[in-house]
Design an enzyme around this catalytic site. Structure first.
Site, PDB file in Angstrom:
ATOM      1  N   CYS A   6       0.849  -1.199   0.000  1.00 49.64           N
ATOM      2  CA  CYS A   6       0.000   0.000   0.000  1.00 49.64           C
ATOM      3  C   CYS A   6       0.881   1.246   0.000  1.00 49.64           C
ATOM      4  O   CYS A   6       0.572   2.236  -0.671  1.00 49.64           O
ATOM      5  CB  CYS A   6      -0.936   0.013   1.208  1.00 49.64           C
ATOM      6  N   HIS A  45      -6.164  -2.758  -1.396  1.00 42.21           N
ATOM      7  CA  HIS A  45      -5.561  -3.731  -0.467  1.00 42.21           C
ATOM      8  C   HIS A  45      -6.455  -4.961  -0.347  1.00 42.21           C
ATOM      9  O   HIS A  45      -7.570  -4.884   0.154  1.00 42.21           O
ATOM     10  CB  HIS A  45      -5.335  -3.117   0.916  1.00 42.21           C
ATOM     11  N   ASN A  85       1.921 -16.481  -4.188  1.00 34.77           N
ATOM     12  CA  ASN A  85       2.075 -17.212  -2.941  1.00 34.77           C
ATOM     13  C   ASN A  85       0.923 -16.826  -2.024  1.00 34.77           C
ATOM     14  O   ASN A  85       0.688 -15.644  -1.787  1.00 34.77           O
ATOM     15  CB  ASN A  85       3.414 -16.877  -2.280  1.00 34.77           C
ATOM     16  N   HIS A  96      -0.423  -8.373   0.954  1.00 35.89           N
ATOM     17  CA  HIS A  96      -1.182  -7.557  -0.008  1.00 35.89           C
ATOM     18  C   HIS A  96      -1.031  -8.377  -1.293  1.00 35.89           C
ATOM     19  O   HIS A  96       0.102  -8.544  -1.779  1.00 35.89           O
ATOM     20  CB  HIS A  96      -0.554  -6.161  -0.123  1.00 35.89           C
ATOM     21  N   HIS A  98      -0.313 -10.198  -4.566  1.00 33.24           N
ATOM     22  CA  HIS A  98       0.593  -9.802  -5.641  1.00 33.24           C
ATOM     23  C   HIS A  98       0.933 -11.010  -6.489  1.00 33.24           C
ATOM     24  O   HIS A  98       0.859 -12.154  -6.032  1.00 33.24           O
ATOM     25  CB  HIS A  98       1.867  -9.165  -5.084  1.00 33.24           C
TER      26      HIS A  98
HETATM   27  P1  AMP Z   1       5.914 -13.112  -1.307  1.00 29.60           P
HETATM   28  O1  AMP Z   1       7.011 -13.835  -0.622  1.00 29.60           O
HETATM   29  O2  AMP Z   1       5.210 -13.920  -2.372  1.00 29.60           O
HETATM   30  O3  AMP Z   1       4.944 -12.499  -0.323  1.00 29.60           O
HETATM   31  O4  AMP Z   1       6.594 -11.944  -2.115  1.00 29.60           O
HETATM   32  C1  AMP Z   1       6.910 -10.697  -1.585  1.00 29.60           C
HETATM   33  C2  AMP Z   1       7.938 -10.100  -2.510  1.00 29.60           C
HETATM   34  O5  AMP Z   1       7.991  -8.706  -2.275  1.00 29.60           O
HETATM   35  C3  AMP Z   1       9.357 -10.663  -2.314  1.00 29.60           C
HETATM   36  O6  AMP Z   1       9.808 -11.225  -3.542  1.00 29.60           O
HETATM   37  C4  AMP Z   1      10.163  -9.423  -1.896  1.00 29.60           C
HETATM   38  O7  AMP Z   1      11.477  -9.419  -2.414  1.00 29.60           O
HETATM   39  C5  AMP Z   1       9.320  -8.298  -2.474  1.00 29.60           C
HETATM   40  N1  AMP Z   1       9.480  -7.022  -1.798  1.00 29.60           N
HETATM   41  C6  AMP Z   1       9.398  -6.762  -0.463  1.00 29.60           C
HETATM   42  N2  AMP Z   1       9.584  -5.452  -0.223  1.00 29.60           N
HETATM   43  C7  AMP Z   1       9.767  -4.865  -1.432  1.00 29.60           C
HETATM   44  C8  AMP Z   1      10.010  -3.524  -1.843  1.00 29.60           C
HETATM   45  N3  AMP Z   1      10.096  -2.511  -0.967  1.00 29.60           N
HETATM   46  N4  AMP Z   1      10.159  -3.281  -3.177  1.00 29.60           N
HETATM   47  C9  AMP Z   1      10.067  -4.292  -4.069  1.00 29.60           C
HETATM   48  N5  AMP Z   1       9.837  -5.572  -3.740  1.00 29.60           N
HETATM   49  C10 AMP Z   1       9.692  -5.864  -2.440  1.00 29.60           C
HETATM   50 ZN    ZN Z   2      -1.784  -3.255   1.155  1.00 28.05          ZN
END
Ligand code: AMP
Ligand code: ZN
Length: 111
Positions: A6, A45, A85, A96, A98
């Protein structure tokens, strides 16, 4: 709300943006797991795929409808993998929803 994505959506936390429209944002993952690793998120969100329902799920189709265009824009020519995931066993770390868009080399089998 204390949600990293967010904050990326509202600009409080910076990101390397690849695509943005009124419903979604795509940006480079900070810890890439592939030569090209983009994260695609809805601006709304929604904590995880487990929270999707008839009212809020249209944005998922929207995100998938833009994935090919995004992949092309970052030079992915050999295809790509989209991963979501959901929950602890899948290793979800950001709650959130993705979609990871990964490519840039043959990615091998899933698990
Ligand atoms: P997940 O493990 O599927 O929840 O993926 C979360 C992803 O978000 C991971 O691959 C992290 O490297 C990525 N991530 C976390 N913080 C950031 C950020 N500030 N900018 C870009 N990617 C991020
Ligand atoms: Zn969010």
């Amino acid at each position: 709300m204390d949600c990293i994505f967010c904050k990326i959506v509202d600009g409080t936390i910076p990101s390397k943006k690849v695509y943005e429209d009124d419903k979604m944002l795509a940006f480079y993952d900070i810890e890439p797991a592939a030569p090209v690793h983009i994260v695609m998120v809805p601006k709304e969100h929604i904590a995880s795929a487990d929270e999707l329902n008839e009212e809020n799920s249209a944005v998922v189709a929207h995100i998938f409808s833009k994935a090919g265009e995004i992949a092309k824009s970052v030079g992915l020519k050999g295809g790509y993998r989209i991963v979501n995931n959901c929950g602890p066993d899948a290793g979800q770390t950001v709650f959130h929803i993705h979609f990871h868009l990964m490519g840039g080399k043959p990615l091998g089998k899933m698990c």
